[in-house]
Design an enzyme around this catalytic site. Structure first.
Site, PDB file in Angstrom:
ATOM      1  N   TRP A 101     -19.862 -11.174 -13.966  1.00 12.56           N
ATOM      2  CA  TRP A 101     -20.349 -12.539 -14.220  1.00 12.56           C
ATOM      3  C   TRP A 101     -19.223 -13.445 -14.699  1.00 12.56           C
ATOM      4  O   TRP A 101     -19.138 -14.603 -14.316  1.00 12.56           O
ATOM      5  CB  TRP A 101     -21.510 -12.524 -15.216  1.00 12.56           C
ATOM      6  CG  TRP A 101     -22.716 -11.835 -14.660  1.00 12.56           C
ATOM      7  CD1 TRP A 101     -23.298 -10.680 -15.127  1.00 12.56           C
ATOM      8  CD2 TRP A 101     -23.494 -12.222 -13.506  1.00 12.56           C
ATOM      9  NE1 TRP A 101     -24.377 -10.346 -14.342  1.00 12.56           N
ATOM     10  CE2 TRP A 101     -24.523 -11.264 -13.350  1.00 12.56           C
ATOM     11  CE3 TRP A 101     -23.412 -13.275 -12.597  1.00 12.56           C
ATOM     12  CZ2 TRP A 101     -25.465 -11.340 -12.314  1.00 12.56           C
ATOM     13  CZ3 TRP A 101     -24.350 -13.351 -11.575  1.00 12.56           C
ATOM     14  CH2 TRP A 101     -25.358 -12.397 -11.451  1.00 12.56           C
ATOM     15  N   ASP A 171     -21.230 -17.401 -22.083  1.00 11.98           N
ATOM     16  CA  ASP A 171     -22.421 -17.010 -21.328  1.00 11.98           C
ATOM     17  C   ASP A 171     -23.090 -15.894 -22.134  1.00 11.98           C
ATOM     18  O   ASP A 171     -22.564 -14.794 -22.242  1.00 11.98           O
ATOM     19  CB  ASP A 171     -21.985 -16.510 -19.945  1.00 11.98           C
ATOM     20  CG  ASP A 171     -23.156 -15.965 -19.113  1.00 11.98           C
ATOM     21  OD1 ASP A 171     -24.284 -15.907 -19.624  1.00 11.98           O
ATOM     22  OD2 ASP A 171     -22.915 -15.606 -17.944  1.00 11.98           O
ATOM     23  N   LYS A 195     -33.309 -12.571 -18.715  1.00 13.46           N
ATOM     24  CA  LYS A 195     -32.870 -11.335 -19.350  1.00 13.46           C
ATOM     25  C   LYS A 195     -33.633 -11.116 -20.646  1.00 13.46           C
ATOM     26  O   LYS A 195     -34.209 -10.070 -20.863  1.00 13.46           O
ATOM     27  CB  LYS A 195     -31.361 -11.362 -19.627  1.00 13.46           C
ATOM     28  CG  LYS A 195     -30.514 -11.769 -18.434  1.00 13.46           C
ATOM     29  CD  LYS A 195     -30.543 -10.734 -17.308  1.00 13.46           C
ATOM     30  CE  LYS A 195     -30.124 -11.276 -15.953  1.00 13.46           C
ATOM     31  NZ  LYS A 195     -28.770 -11.742 -15.830  1.00 13.46           N
TER      32      LYS A 195
HETATM   33  C1  LIG Z   1     -27.943 -12.432 -14.750  1.00 13.88           C
HETATM   34  C2  LIG Z   1     -26.739 -13.083 -15.284  1.00 13.88           C
HETATM   35  C3  LIG Z   1     -26.238 -14.275 -14.724  1.00 13.88           C
HETATM   36  C4  LIG Z   1     -26.815 -14.929 -13.497  1.00 13.88           C
HETATM   37  O1  LIG Z   1     -28.040 -15.466 -13.681  1.00 13.88           O
HETATM   38  P1  LIG Z   1     -28.831 -16.179 -12.479  1.00 13.88           P
HETATM   39  O2  LIG Z   1     -30.036 -16.693 -13.169  1.00 13.88           O
HETATM   40  O3  LIG Z   1     -29.118 -15.137 -11.454  1.00 13.88           O
HETATM   41  O4  LIG Z   1     -27.965 -17.248 -11.950  1.00 13.88           O
HETATM   42  C5  LIG Z   1     -25.146 -14.869 -15.325  1.00 13.88           C
HETATM   43  N1  LIG Z   1     -24.547 -14.314 -16.398  1.00 13.88           N
HETATM   44  C6  LIG Z   1     -25.000 -13.158 -16.943  1.00 13.88           C
HETATM   45  C7  LIG Z   1     -24.314 -12.602 -18.147  1.00 13.88           C
HETATM   46  C8  LIG Z   1     -26.113 -12.516 -16.413  1.00 13.88           C
HETATM   47  O5  LIG Z   1     -26.537 -11.364 -16.953  1.00 13.88           O
END
Ligand SMILES: *Cc1c(COP(=O)(O)O)cnc(C)c1O
Length: 360
Positions: A101, A171, A195
């Site tokens: 990511w 993030d 998540k």
């Molecule tokens: C799942 C995830 C993403 C991507 O999320 P989307 O909603 O599919 O765009 C980005 N960063 C992390 C750390 C993730 O676990």
């Protein structure tokens, strides 16, 4: 009805209490005669839902007054572009790449300016977090970027990088609200909802107010501008209203559970059950360096692809689902977010123990 223990990395399990409440309100929200999905985002009722969600999130994280909460759309991935479009004033940013990511965010950043990869753990398949105490931070960097918990590899920053005065962008998608967090250490935090807090599509952005400006990169779409969302209380266009409603219920649930100190305690206890088992097992082993282990995502393997596949299939038959590792890593991964109860992890470990004995 029979619910399984869902170890998916995302979309992931939500608290059963939240789902039950939402189900009860699906057709008739508090006597409105209609459901939240059918409700105007400009109605009084939705205004209250949004306001309560922001207030509960502010209380949970002790978000200081000089920060704004935005509910945006497009998931975490859209933020990979929104961050540089809004924050790259000098067109320079430093990225610490500790997983897929972070790598995607870095590659997106390169579309907009000079994105520098100042540290990475790629050399050992992202099994650790590099030392970030004295990195070559760029003189004119607009921000330093991290993915704080690596969903795929199962590592987490135990200490934030020394950004040498630059704003930190994180993030937090796969660790959001899993433990207390000092928001004032960040310029911007974002988290995709699926998540740890709600349905896919919603993304929460917490941003320091002075970073919200008109001065964005030329060509930045209106809907990607933080200022548009801040000026319009996240209601510039139709937001993911039902998603925000569920996130709000999860925030309330977290408060009722006792807040983030309590969640951290629960999550530490839960993860320890699994890691302790892995550390003594002769069949299963964790794949990352111990000092960087995530509390949320726990990848593990056996020495055989065949055993991995057998384990995943038999676990499923035992009501333990979505244990397959990410396609880029293989093996298994148990995601044990806030909504996974302690008993779920105990059941998993009991099953692993039995499987090990039967397949020795
Ligand atoms: C799942 C995830 C993403 C991507 O999320 P989307 O909603 O599919 O765009 C980005 N960063 C992390 C750390 C993730 O676990």
């Amino acid at each position: 009805m029979s619910r399984v223990y869902n170890f998916a990395a995302g979309p992931a399990a939500l608290p059963e209490e939240v789902l039950k409440e939402a189900a009860a309100e699906m057709l008739d929200y508090k006597g409105c005669g209609l459901g939240v999905m059918e409700m105007s985002h400009r109605s009084k009722d939705f205004e209250t839902i949004l306001g309560d969600a922001k207030k509960d999130l502010t209380d949970l994280l002790n978000i200081p007054d000089n920060y704004e909460i935005l509910f945006m759309q497009g998931g975490g991935t859209t933020q990979f572009a929104a961050v540089p479009m809004n924050l790259m004033k000098n067109r320079v940013a430093d990225y610490i790449v500790t997983g897929q990511w972070g790598k995607k965010a870095y590659e997106e950043g390169r579309l907009y300016g000079q994105a520098n990869k100042i540290a990475t753990s790629e050399d050992r398949t992202f099994a650790y977090i590099p030392d970030c105490s004295d990195l070559p931070i760029s003189e004119n960097a607009d921000y330093v970027y991290i993915c704080e918990n690596n969903t795929i590899y199962g590592t987490k920053f135990k200490e934030l990088p020394n950004t040498k005065g630059k704003d930190l962008v994180a993030d937090q998608s796969s660790m959001f609200l899993s433990e207390p967090c000092d928001v004032s250490k960040y310029g911007l935090i974002f988290a995709g909802a699926q998540k740890n807090i709600g349905p896919a599509g919603v993304v929460v952005v917490i941003i320091r107010k002075d970073l919200i400006t008109e001065d964005v990169l030329p060509g930045t779409p209106t809907l990607m501008r933080y200022k548009i969302h801040a000026d319009n209380n996240s209601l510039y266009n139709t937001p993911n209203s039902y998603g925000i409603y569920i996130c709000g219920k999860v925030f309330r649930w977290l408060r009722e559970m006792g807040g983030l100190e309590v969640m951290k305690e629960r999550n530490v206890k839960k993860a320890a059950v699994l890691y302790d088992f892995l550390d003594q097992s002769k069949m299963f082993r964790g794949t990352v360096d111990r000092e960087f282990r995530s509390l949320m995502n726990v990848p593990f393997v056996t020495d055989s692809e065949e055993l991995n596949a057998k384990f995943i299939a038999e676990a499923k038959n035992n009501g333990l689902v979505q244990l397959k590792g990410h396609r880029s890593v293989g093996g298994m991964r148990a995601s044990i977010y806030n909504a996974m109860p302690y008993e779920g992890v105990v059941k998993l470990v009991e099953f692993m123990d039995r499987f090990e004995k039967e397949n020795r």
